[in-house]
Write a protein that holds these residues in place. Structure first.
Motif, mmCIF file in Angstrom:
data_model
loop_
_atom_site.group_PDB
_atom_site.id
_atom_site.type_symbol
_atom_site.label_atom_id
_atom_site.label_comp_id
_atom_site.label_asym_id
_atom_site.label_seq_id
_atom_site.Cartn_x
_atom_site.Cartn_y
_atom_site.Cartn_z
ATOM 1 N N THR A 13 -0.166 11.669 -3.665
ATOM 2 C CA THR A 13 -0.768 10.412 -4.113
ATOM 3 C C THR A 13 -0.018 9.756 -5.269
ATOM 4 O O THR A 13 -0.242 8.583 -5.550
ATOM 5 C CB THR A 13 -2.228 10.631 -4.574
ATOM 6 N N ALA A 14 0.860 10.513 -5.971
ATOM 7 C CA ALA A 14 1.529 9.947 -7.139
ATOM 8 C C ALA A 14 2.475 8.822 -6.722
ATOM 9 O O ALA A 14 3.528 9.073 -6.121
ATOM 10 C CB ALA A 14 2.287 11.036 -7.883
ATOM 11 N N GLY A 15 2.086 7.577 -7.031
ATOM 12 C CA GLY A 15 2.851 6.403 -6.604
ATOM 13 C C GLY A 15 4.316 6.438 -7.016
ATOM 14 O O GLY A 15 5.197 6.246 -6.165
ATOM 15 N N PRO A 16 4.625 6.684 -8.295
ATOM 16 C CA PRO A 16 6.039 6.680 -8.711
ATOM 17 C C PRO A 16 6.883 7.691 -7.942
ATOM 18 O O PRO A 16 8.037 7.410 -7.588
ATOM 19 C CB PRO A 16 5.953 7.051 -10.200
ATOM 20 N N LEU A 17 6.266 8.855 -7.648
ATOM 21 C CA LEU A 17 6.980 9.885 -6.887
ATOM 22 C C LEU A 17 7.306 9.366 -5.475
ATOM 23 O O LEU A 17 8.410 9.570 -4.954
ATOM 24 C CB LEU A 17 6.102 11.139 -6.803
ATOM 25 N N LEU A 18 6.329 8.675 -4.884
ATOM 26 C CA LEU A 18 6.535 8.110 -3.542
ATOM 27 C C LEU A 18 7.657 7.070 -3.574
ATOM 28 O O LEU A 18 8.471 6.991 -2.653
ATOM 29 C CB LEU A 18 5.247 7.459 -3.043
ATOM 30 N N LEU A 19 7.682 6.285 -4.658
ATOM 31 C CA LEU A 19 8.732 5.258 -4.756
ATOM 32 C C LEU A 19 10.111 5.895 -4.877
ATOM 33 O O LEU A 19 11.077 5.438 -4.265
ATOM 34 C CB LEU A 19 8.465 4.343 -5.954
ATOM 35 N N VAL A 20 10.184 6.981 -5.680
ATOM 36 C CA VAL A 20 11.471 7.679 -5.833
ATOM 37 C C VAL A 20 11.911 8.240 -4.484
ATOM 38 O O VAL A 20 13.078 8.116 -4.081
ATOM 39 C CB VAL A 20 11.351 8.799 -6.893
ATOM 40 N N ALA A 21 10.941 8.840 -3.746
ATOM 41 C CA ALA A 21 11.265 9.404 -2.429
ATOM 42 C C ALA A 21 11.731 8.301 -1.482
ATOM 43 O O ALA A 21 12.700 8.477 -0.723
ATOM 44 C CB ALA A 21 10.044 10.119 -1.861
#
Lengths: 327, 284
Positions: free
Chosen positions: A97-105
């Motif tokens: 759910t961590a948005g920034p992590l998803l963006l990095v991925a």
């Protein structure tokens, strides 16, 4: 195509140029303040369109890096946006759910996809580059449409709402998602401003203008342009991650020619500057989604006229210049 | 036998792609323009076939005549529209032709609506013949014959006639051609008109195979681009080889491995790009 533009590098000229630079900074500051205040003054529908505009602005920055800086007009950046968007949606479905992590991925996936295709695309230049990026992107769209197990096929894929950190409250309201995406966009804009002043960017501009001459001097374009395409792919992948967070839905239509073409149009509206490209992206989304709905379904014609107007801006300016200098 | 019949379908589809892609390749070769409105020309031809199809061969002939004239006019307009952009690079050309494609798509949807329309072959060519145990549409066989004639004619015009020599001279070195008295502007306009006529003709004849509907313009444009990328832009024999390959991959691939067919085309394109020497442009 000339690729070195004053707006990408701070002019250190005295007098008039300094005034112009200060004025343009004021305009940017006012635009940023207006963008921050936006959700407080407009309705939810306009905020959702603003979300789309932010995604398009990031995709346009990616296209700007290629078309305006490297002199490689790409009609396929939506493919890397798609890779990023599906990556974020799939990871979201796996309860991340961590948005920034998803963006990095998403950005990493876009970078990898771009690095893999770059050696093939870089065998071409000019119109052949345009053609090849288009062909590769369309194949990516077809793949997204037919690989139903992973992408959900033409029905698309739901993307879960995101939180700022793992386990945090989900960003549910459109206004919150907008401010989140705006922060990401502003961070990216700063990063890009730094990148465009770097030695790497200078080298890329050099290859765009005088590739044979630089090669004659012993510089190799391959590695530098590969790095540049990878960065552009990462930015497009980031746009995809933002798209998944904004729309909570990804479909093959997000990878279509229209999306890549609009990003190319927006980059061209900017006449070579990054902030112009961003303004172009906002304009293009406004024409399509705000003005277009008032033209009885003729948004496509309106966009077509915009394409032609932008294509002719340079010859028209040159003609005006000639007429003025004759007087 | 099923495979042989499907291969025949692939041949028809490949020749249809050749007719359209040869025009794209010609325009690219002569003006160095990627005509992104090329799919719209095909769609114009397909709508023309719908309008004139009344079951008679005369209807088909009328569609070809009207479509041909409209295509030539569209080509002249396209050449005129893109000429002022010559000094402003590939991006300006791409945007202008995309703008035309968007305007055309809007006009088609306004006039013909958003649903696919039927474009039946003439009654004289409507039946089917027996090929072994399979029935095969007569129209497709006729189409293969006509498209083969078009392919040979285009090749002969480019390689054997004075007009073809002028086109080749203009492609190879426009400045030198102009210096030796070749009216390069006229040759370029004529070549663009010829390319547009090929695309519209493909639309009129191909309508019973790939009929008029919104979105067909993009499909045809994408497949023609893939053909040109595979065949080498500006090369007519290369375009024919690329078109026949894509036709077979699309139809035989769909029969042999329906789930992986789209990836097959992807793989072929990537393979060609990997193996081919740098820079895709070759002279006609």
């Amino acid at each position: 195509m000339t690729c070195t533009r004053a707006a990408d590098t701070a002019p250190a000229l005295p007098g008039k140029a300094t005034h112009w630079w200060a004025a343009s900074r004021l305009v940017v500051a006012a635009a940023v303040l207006a963008a921050i205040a936006l959700p407080a003054v407009v309705d939810a529908y306009t905020v959702s369109i603003a979300n789309t505009a932010l995604v398009m602005a990031v995709l346009t920055i990616s296209t700007h890096l290629l078309a305006n800086v490297a002199g490689l007009p790409s009609l396929g950046q939506a493919a890397y946006l798609g890779v990023g968007a599906y990556t974020a949606a799939l990871l979201g479905a796996a309860s991340l759910t961590a948005g920034p992590l998803l963006l990095v991925a998403a950005a990493a996936a876009g970078a990898v996809a771009s690095a893999l295709t770059a050696p093939l695309l870089l065998r071409t230049r000019g119109t052949a580059f345009l053609m090849t990026t288009f062909a590769v992107a369309e194949l990516a769209r077809t793949t997204a449409s037919l690989w139903a197990d992973v992408t959900g096929g033409d029905d698309g894929r739901h993307a879960a709402p995101v939180a700022l950190w793992s386990g945090g409250p989900l960003l549910a309201a459109d206004g919150h998602v907008y401010l989140y995406l705006l922060s990401v966009f502003l961070l990216l804009a700063v990063a890009m401003a730094v990148l465009l002043r770097s030695r790497l960017a200078d080298m890329v501009r050099g290859f765009a203008d005088h590739e044979p001459r630089l090669q004659g001097l012993g510089y190799r374009s391959g590695g530098i342009l590969l790095a540049w395409l990878t960065i552009a792919g990462a930015v497009a992948g980031l746009a995809g991650g933002m798209l998944a967070a904004a729309h909570q839905y990804v479909s093959p239509a997000d990878l279509s020619l229209d999306v890549s073409a609009l990003a190319l149009l927006a980059a061209a509206i900017g006449i070579g500057s990054m902030r112009g490209a961003v303004a172009g992206a906002v304009l293009v989304v406004a024409v399509r989604d705000l003005v277009g709905v008032h033209t009885a379904g003729h948004a496509l014609a309106l966009l077509g006229l915009t394409f032609l107007a932008v294509a002719y801006q340079q010859p028209l300016r040159a003609r005006l210049h000639t007429i003025r200098s004759r007087r | 036998m099923t495979y042989a019949v499907t291969a025949l379908d692939g041949l028809a589809f490949g020749l249809l792609l050749f007719t359209v892609a040869a025009g794209l390749s010609l325009i690219f070769g002569v003006l160095d323009i990627l005509n992104l409105a090329h799919g719209s020309l095909y769609l114009a031809g397909a709508y023309c076939a719908y309008l004139f199809s009344d079951g008679s061969l005369a209807g088909l002939a009328a569609a070809l005549a009207v479509g041909g004239l409209a295509g030539a006019a569209a080509g002249i307009v396209l050449a005129a529209v893109t000429r002022p952009l010559t000094r402003y690079g590939h991006l300006a050309h791409a945007l202008a032709t995309l703008g035309i494609a968007f305007l055309a798509a809007d006009a088609f949807t306004t006039v013909f609506g958003g649903a696919p329309l039927p474009a039946d072959p003439p009654d004289a060519l409507a039946g089917s013949v027996r090929l072994g145990v399979h029935g095969y549409p007569v129209y497709r066989l006729a189409f293969i014959a006509v498209a083969a004639v078009i392919a040979i004619a285009v090749h002969l015009i480019i390689t054997r006639t004075r007009a073809g020599a002028l086109v080749r001279a203009t492609v190879n070195d426009p400045a030198m051609a102009a210096a030796t008295g070749v009216p390069t502007g006229l040759v370029q306009t004529a070549a663009v008109a010829g390319g547009a006529v090929l695309a519209v003709t493909g639309g009129v004849l191909g309508a019973p195979l790939l009929g008029p509907a919104p979105g067909v313009d993009t499909t045809v444009l994408v497949l023609s681009l893939i053909v040109v990328v595979i065949g080498g832009a500006g090369s007519i024999p290369g375009t024919l080889a690329g078109a026949l390959l894509v036709g077979q991959v699309q139809t035989l691939g769909a029969l042999a491995a329906p789930t992986t067919a789209p990836f097959t085309l992807c793989a072929v394109l990537l393979l060609v790009l990997t193996l081919r020497p740098r820079q895709a442009v070759r002279p006609i």
